[in-house]
Design a protein around this motif. Structure first.
Motif, mmCIF file in Angstrom:
data_model
loop_
_atom_site.group_PDB
_atom_site.id
_atom_site.type_symbol
_atom_site.label_atom_id
_atom_site.label_comp_id
_atom_site.label_asym_id
_atom_site.label_seq_id
_atom_site.Cartn_x
_atom_site.Cartn_y
_atom_site.Cartn_z
ATOM 1 N N VAL A 104 0.852 -1.153 -0.048
ATOM 2 C CA VAL A 104 0.223 0.052 -0.094
ATOM 3 C C VAL A 104 0.904 1.255 0.113
ATOM 4 O O VAL A 104 0.689 2.321 -0.894
ATOM 5 C CB VAL A 104 -1.040 -0.036 1.187
ATOM 6 N N ARG A 105 1.948 1.304 0.610
ATOM 7 C CA ARG A 105 2.722 2.706 0.706
ATOM 8 C C ARG A 105 3.750 2.781 -0.012
ATOM 9 O O ARG A 105 4.058 3.618 -0.583
ATOM 10 C CB ARG A 105 3.502 2.416 2.176
ATOM 11 N N THR A 106 4.419 1.498 -0.649
ATOM 12 C CA THR A 106 5.406 1.567 -1.719
ATOM 13 C C THR A 106 5.123 0.900 -3.211
ATOM 14 O O THR A 106 5.932 1.328 -4.138
ATOM 15 C CB THR A 106 6.598 0.803 -1.222
ATOM 16 N N PHE A 135 -1.742 0.316 -6.025
ATOM 17 C CA PHE A 135 -3.009 0.166 -6.014
ATOM 18 C C PHE A 135 -3.707 0.984 -4.914
ATOM 19 O O PHE A 135 -2.976 1.342 -3.752
ATOM 20 C CB PHE A 135 -3.330 -1.359 -5.965
ATOM 21 N N GLU A 136 -4.821 1.091 -4.987
ATOM 22 C CA GLU A 136 -5.782 1.718 -4.103
ATOM 23 C C GLU A 136 -7.074 1.038 -3.921
ATOM 24 O O GLU A 136 -7.642 0.657 -4.860
ATOM 25 C CB GLU A 136 -5.808 3.175 -4.042
ATOM 26 N N TYR A 137 -7.520 0.871 -2.575
ATOM 27 C CA TYR A 137 -8.870 0.280 -2.200
ATOM 28 C C TYR A 137 -10.077 0.982 -2.926
ATOM 29 O O TYR A 137 -10.115 2.303 -2.505
ATOM 30 C CB TYR A 137 -9.314 -0.174 -0.951
ATOM 31 N N TRP A 160 -10.410 -2.848 -5.964
ATOM 32 C CA TRP A 160 -9.302 -1.873 -5.949
ATOM 33 C C TRP A 160 -9.080 -1.738 -7.360
ATOM 34 O O TRP A 160 -9.430 -2.524 -8.337
ATOM 35 C CB TRP A 160 -8.263 -2.699 -5.172
ATOM 36 N N THR A 161 -8.051 -0.637 -7.264
ATOM 37 C CA THR A 161 -7.705 -0.375 -8.894
ATOM 38 C C THR A 161 -6.280 -0.157 -8.764
ATOM 39 O O THR A 161 -5.500 0.234 -7.755
ATOM 40 C CB THR A 161 -8.177 0.917 -9.198
ATOM 41 N N TYR A 162 -5.600 -0.484 -9.966
ATOM 42 C CA TYR A 162 -4.151 -0.368 -10.193
ATOM 43 C C TYR A 162 -3.743 1.184 -10.845
ATOM 44 O O TYR A 162 -4.492 1.212 -11.735
ATOM 45 C CB TYR A 162 -3.458 -1.383 -10.987
ATOM 46 N N ALA A 163 -2.992 2.026 -10.023
ATOM 47 C CA ALA A 163 -2.564 3.042 -10.866
ATOM 48 C C ALA A 163 -2.357 3.209 -12.206
ATOM 49 O O ALA A 163 -2.952 4.241 -12.792
ATOM 50 C CB ALA A 163 -1.654 3.765 -9.986
ATOM 51 N N VAL A 189 -5.020 -5.558 -14.479
ATOM 52 C CA VAL A 189 -4.072 -5.727 -13.465
ATOM 53 C C VAL A 189 -2.625 -6.069 -14.258
ATOM 54 O O VAL A 189 -2.456 -6.588 -15.153
ATOM 55 C CB VAL A 189 -4.439 -7.459 -13.110
ATOM 56 N N PRO A 190 -1.560 -5.113 -13.616
ATOM 57 C CA PRO A 190 -0.383 -5.467 -14.112
ATOM 58 C C PRO A 190 0.365 -6.619 -14.109
ATOM 59 O O PRO A 190 0.019 -7.383 -12.853
ATOM 60 C CB PRO A 190 0.302 -4.229 -13.351
ATOM 61 N N LEU A 191 1.300 -7.059 -14.635
ATOM 62 C CA LEU A 191 1.831 -8.264 -14.701
ATOM 63 C C LEU A 191 2.642 -8.109 -13.466
ATOM 64 O O LEU A 191 2.981 -9.362 -12.940
ATOM 65 C CB LEU A 191 2.757 -8.574 -16.182
#
Length: 274
Positions: free
Chosen positions: A100-102, A109-111, A180-183, A191-193
C-alpha cells in the motif's frame, strides 16, 4: 510416509463437522451464487445504500464460505500449526502494508470498496481473504499430486503456482467490481503483470510457512474422511468464475473452470453426500 492417526475430536468439532456436512450445498453453492448476484448488482448500481457493497454482508458471506476449510483443518491444529498461522497472518499484514505504501511487490493500487474495518489503511479481515487461497491450493495440490507430493521440489512449486493461478482469477474480478484499482492499469484485465511477480514472492513465503506448520500425513488422512474440506474452493470457482464471466474476462473464467476441473479430478463434487 508414516501413517497418521487423526486426533480425537471433541463435541464442538463434531458439531461443526455435522453443521458443515448437513449444509454443504447451501454453503458452497447458494452463498457464492447469491454473493455473485449481489456484488454484480452493487457494481451496476442496482442496489440502494446501505446494501450496495455492504462490507459486513460481504465479510459474513465470506466467513460462511470459509467454514468448510476451517472445519476441515481444525482437528489438526497443534501449537505448531497455530504458530504457523499466526506468522502467516503477520506476514499478510506486513506485505500488504509495504504494498500500500510503496507499490512493491504488487504494483501501486488503492482500495475502491469498503472491505470492513481498516487498520493502518489495511483491511483488518485481510487474512480471511489471503490465507484460504494458500490453504485451498495446498489441499488441492496434495490430492492431485498423489505420491509426487512427497517431494518438496515438486510439491512446493506446484502449490505456489496454484496460489498465483487463483489470483489470476480473483484480481480481474475484483478490479472489474471496483474492489481495488491499479494506478497504471494493466495488460491482464486492468491488472499489471508486476502484480503476479509479487504474488510469486508472497505465495512462495506463505506456502513454505504452511508446509512447515502442518503434518502432511495427517492432512491427507483428514482429507480421506472429510469430504467437504475443499468446498471453499467450490465457492471460489462459482463466485469469481461467475463474476469474471459477467464482465467478459474469459481467460480468468477459463482458469476458474480449470480449478473446477481439478476439484472434479480430486472427486470433490459430491453434494449433498457427506
Amino acid at each position: 510416509m508414516a501413517e497418521a492417526t487423526l486426533p480425537a475430536r471433541g463435541p464442538v468439532q463434531r458439531r461443526l463437522d455435522e453443521l458443515v456436512a448437513e449444509n454443504r450445498f447451501v454453503i458452497a453453492v447458494v452463498f457464492p451464487a447469491v454473493g455473485a448476484v449481489t456484488l454484480l448488482a452493487s457494481a451496476e448500481g442496482l442496489l440502494p445504500e446501505p446494501l450496495a457493497f455492504n462490507p459486513y454482508f460481504l465479510l459474513v458471506g465470506i466467513a460462511v464460505m470459509r467454514l468448510p476449510l476451517v472445519a476441515g483443518v481444525a482437528p489438526l491444529v497443534t501449537r505448531r500449526v497455530a504458530a504457523g498461522v499466526a506468522v502467516l497472518c503477520a506476514y499478510t499484514y506486513a506485505i500488504e502494508a509495504v504494498g500500500v505504501r510503496t507499490g512493491w511487490p504488487y504494483g501501486r493500487f488503492e482500495y475502491g470498496v469498503d472491505l470492513g474495518p481498516m487498520v493502518a489503511d489495511i483491511p483488518a479481515a485481510l487474512p480471511l481473504f489471503f490465507l484460504p487461497l494458500v490453504g485451498n491450493a495446498y489441499l488441492l495440490g496434495l490430492l492431485l499430486l498423489g505420491d509426487a507430493a512427497d517431494r518438496a521440489a515438486v510439491r512446493l512449486p506446484a502449490v505456489v503456482l496454484a496460489v498465483v493461478g487463483m489470483d489470476l482469477v480473483l484480481d480481474p474480478a475484483a478490479v472489474s467490481l471496483g474492489f481495488w484499482t491499479y494506478a497504471a492499469g494493466g495488460a491482464y484485465y486492468g491488472v499489471p503483470l508486476s502484480n503476479y511477480a509479487g504474488w510469486l514472492l508472497s505465495a512462495t513465503v506463505a506456502v513454505v510457512i504452511l508446509d512447515a506448520a502442518f503434518d502432511r500425513a495427517a492432512l491427507l488422512a483428514r482429507l480421506e474422511t472429510c469430504r467437504f474440506a475443499l468446498d471453499d474452493l467450490v465457492s471460489f470457482v462459482l463466485l469469481w468464475g461467475g463474476v469474471n464471466a459477467y464482465f467478459g474476462n474469459w481467460a480468468a473464467t477459463a482458469l476458474a473452470l480449470a480449478y473446477g476441473y481439478g476439484l472434479w479430478r480430486a472427486d470433490r463434487f459430491d453434494f449433498p453426500s457427506r
